[in-house]
Write an enzyme that holds these catalytic residues in place. Structure first.
Site, PDB file in Angstrom:
ATOM      1  N   GLU A  44       0.845  -1.057   0.058  1.00 33.30           N
ATOM      2  CA  GLU A  44       0.071   0.077  -0.133  1.00 33.30           C
ATOM      3  C   GLU A  44       0.962   1.158  -0.311  1.00 33.30           C
ATOM      4  OE1 GLU A  44      -3.778   1.858   2.635  1.00 33.30           O
ATOM      5  OE2 GLU A  44      -2.622   0.193   3.115  1.00 33.30           O
ATOM      6  N   ASN A 192     -12.567  -1.479  -0.929  1.00 34.28           N
ATOM      7  CA  ASN A 192     -11.860  -1.959   0.072  1.00 34.28           C
ATOM      8  C   ASN A 192     -12.508  -1.251   1.470  1.00 34.28           C
ATOM      9  OD1 ASN A 192      -9.174  -2.549   1.778  1.00 34.28           O
ATOM     10  ND2 ASN A 192      -9.481  -0.354   2.368  1.00 34.28           N
ATOM     11  N   GLU A 193     -12.789  -2.279   2.383  1.00 37.25           N
ATOM     12  CA  GLU A 193     -13.370  -1.767   3.484  1.00 37.25           C
ATOM     13  C   GLU A 193     -14.332  -0.787   3.531  1.00 37.25           C
ATOM     14  OE1 GLU A 193     -10.196  -0.837   6.419  1.00 37.25           O
ATOM     15  OE2 GLU A 193      -9.384  -2.805   6.428  1.00 37.25           O
ATOM     16  N   TYR A 261      -6.641  -8.293  11.952  1.00 37.21           N
ATOM     17  CA  TYR A 261      -5.347  -8.196  12.676  1.00 37.21           C
ATOM     18  C   TYR A 261      -5.173  -8.568  13.973  1.00 37.21           C
ATOM     19  CZ  TYR A 261      -4.396  -5.048   8.695  1.00 37.21           C
ATOM     20  OH  TYR A 261      -4.047  -4.756   7.263  1.00 37.21           O
ATOM     21  N   GLU A 317      -6.137  -8.919   4.122  1.00 34.23           N
ATOM     22  CA  GLU A 317      -5.485  -8.205   5.176  1.00 34.23           C
ATOM     23  C   GLU A 317      -5.360  -9.001   6.353  1.00 34.23           C
ATOM     24  OE1 GLU A 317      -6.069  -4.144   5.846  1.00 34.23           O
ATOM     25  OE2 GLU A 317      -6.626  -3.656   3.600  1.00 34.23           O
ATOM     26  N   GLN A 365       2.320  -5.917   5.881  1.00 31.57           N
ATOM     27  CA  GLN A 365       2.401  -5.444   4.306  1.00 31.57           C
ATOM     28  C   GLN A 365       3.850  -6.015   3.893  1.00 31.57           C
ATOM     29  OE1 GLN A 365       1.377  -1.673   3.173  1.00 31.57           O
ATOM     30  NE2 GLN A 365      -0.520  -1.775   3.947  1.00 31.57           N
TER      31      GLN A 365
END
Length: 513
Positions: A44, A192-193, A261, A317, A365
């Site tokens: 990203e 995204n999201e 996460y 993610e 990432q």
């Protein structure tokens, strides 16, 4: 005094005693392919991931590069066998105007990265740069489309620009910008999201928006048949998955995303990346283990609407997230320790074992951001413990999952318990059996007994990633402090493998005939 001494001795013995883990592998029942795309990565426009990380500019004479991308990074990504790379975000994707990143670099307009530090970017790394990089490392590009602030036409034009051979305004523009052949990009994220930085939408609203955008994202050639990924849930938002599966026609959606996460807290401190306490370590492992629950429950909802499992679950993610003092150009930079190796090994085992539905994932990432596999500092570059785990595990890419049963003791802390040892196994094209083991226990090694039923094997070799402290990590002064070593501690006799896996370590075994 004597009682105190005896208590101390007993405590030391308790710290070193081994626990028993029993595994049975049904090698003759292997049938589900572990999709290589589970081992995908994520780049990203955030902190020093792109600028100053992967990309140092074509005119940089200090750092060897190819078209501005560091040669050492290119080589490392080839070693990882990166199957797909997601770009340009993340939250950044829904602010990115792709047309600003094409054409002569000196004429490209600048932009402010409103999501990450308010940094001004010059758009020197754009569509051509990213897609050419993917070609160099042998990865499929995964483009995240701008649904939050972009138009349907913008996204339709991007598809045409990269996939239309000739005859359209967008293909003509691509050819004018120096690329004659299309890239035939297949994997596309439709936003995204959407529940957060992608527009703060309700699932019902996003389902309709998805249908609109996906309608105008056209298959142009058989070589570029689009694989469309809907913006999926965060962690345990099962209602989001239910709504999308119910309201998006299944012939319009190839996959549904999921983000999770391993973070201590979103409201309070996320804790340090190095020098953390056992309490913080245990909480991180607890969050990592929740991936099992989330994948299982989201898959169950998907099974209700898609019993034939035609729609994939893509965890695009995942990883560890800690505090960082860096802002702006260094946002979300964090060190990478043996704790991160535990997250990686445990999570990949979960994905492998759910290969019937999980067919893609992206570690967040790739360079200098969150759970990065590579860290850079000017001309220096190092490989993190997470890099080593991802490389150890890449033997599972496109191999056939071997069903297993596992009985592992628990790792206990302050009255709470977690399963200590996780494992996954696969058979490769040669018929060899590859077994991965991760022991998250902070204190105990574990004796492991693996019964191999269904076939006869005679040889075993292995690798191990281990260290003397859970906070151990590689630095630019000591880039190989944590590294992979050969492991000869596994013994195979009459179809039974026996070994001891140390506390907080990862082992991979290759068993052949």
């Amino acid at each position: 005094m004597k009682k105190l001494i005896l208590s101390f001795i007993a405590g030391c013995i308790a710290l070193t005693v081994t626990a028993q883990t029993k595994i049975t592998l049904n090698t003759d029942l292997a049938k589900t392919k572990i999709n290589k795309h589970i081992y995908g990565h994520f780049a990203e426009h955030l902190g020093r991931c792109i600028y100053g990380g992967m990309y140092v500019g074509e005119n940089n004479t200090k750092i060897p590069n190819t078209a501005g991308v560091r040669n050492d990074v290119i080589q490392a990504l080839k070693e990882l066998k990166v199957p797909n790379l997601r770009w340009p975000g993340g939250c950044f994707a829904d602010a990115y105007q792709w047309k600003d990143g094409i054409g002569p670099k000196e004429k490209r307009p600048k932009m402010v990265n409103v999501w990450w530090g308010g940094v001004t970017e010059d758009n020197s790394f754009g569509t051509h740069d990213f897609l050419d990089l993917c070609e160099r490392i042998g990865a499929e590009p995964y483009l995240a489309g701008n649904v939050g602030s972009g138009t349907v036409q913008d996204l339709a034009d991007w598809v045409s620009y990269v996939n239309q051979p000739t005859g359209s305004p967008m293909s003509d523009l691509r050819i004018q910008n120096g690329r004659k052949q299309p890239w035939n990009v297949k994997i596309w994220g439709v936003g995204n999201e959407a529940w957060g930085c992608g527009g703060n939408m309700t699932p019902e609203y996003y389902a309709n928006i998805y249908r609109q955008y996906a309608t105008f994202m056209k298959d142009i050639t058989p070589e570029s048949k689009l694989y469309k990924v809907a913006s999926g849930a965060s962690s345990d938002d099962f209602a989001w998955t239910e709504t999308l599966m119910k309201n998006i026609p299944h012939n319009m959606m190839s996959a549904l995303a999921l983000h999770h996460y391993s973070v201590l807290s979103w409201k309070d401190t996320k804790g340090p990346s190095v020098g953390f306490t056992e309490a913080q370590y245990f909480k991180t492992m607890d969050e990592a283990w929740k991936m099992e629950e989330f994948v299982t429950k989201h898959s169950t909802i998907m099974d209700k609407y898609d019993p034939e499992k035609k729609i994939d679950l893509i965890v695009d993610e995942w990883g560890g997230w800690y505090e960082t003092d860096a802002e702006g150009k260094g946002a979300l930079y964090q060190q990478n320790t043996m704790r991160d190796a535990m997250i990686a090994g445990l999570t990949l085992n979960i994905f492998n074992n759910h290969a019937d539905r999980v067919r893609g994932a992206n570690l967040a990432q790739i360079v200098n951001v969150l759970q990065a596999v590579i860290l850079t500092n000017e001309e220096k570059m190092l490989l993190t413990p997470t890099f080593h785990v991802m490389k150890m595990y890449n033997v599972h890419q496109d191999a056939t999952l071997v069903p297993m049963s596992i009985d592992s003791p628990t790792y206990e802390f302050n009255g709470k318990k977690l399963t200590a040892v996780s494992s996954s196994a696969s058979k490769d094209a040669s018929g060899a059996l590859n077994i991965s083991l991760t022991n998250i226990d902070f204190r105990k090694s574990h004796e492991v007994t693996i019964n191999l039923r269904g076939e006869d094997f005679s040889k075993v070799s292995g690798q191990i990633l281990a260290s003397t402290n859970i906070s151990d990590h590689n630095t630019f002064e000591q880039p190989n402090k944590v590294s992979v070593k050969d492991f000869s501690g596994a013994k195979l006799e009459k179809g039974v493998l026996k070994l001891t896996i140390p506390a907080y370590s990862v082992i991979t075994l290759k068993v052949s005939k």
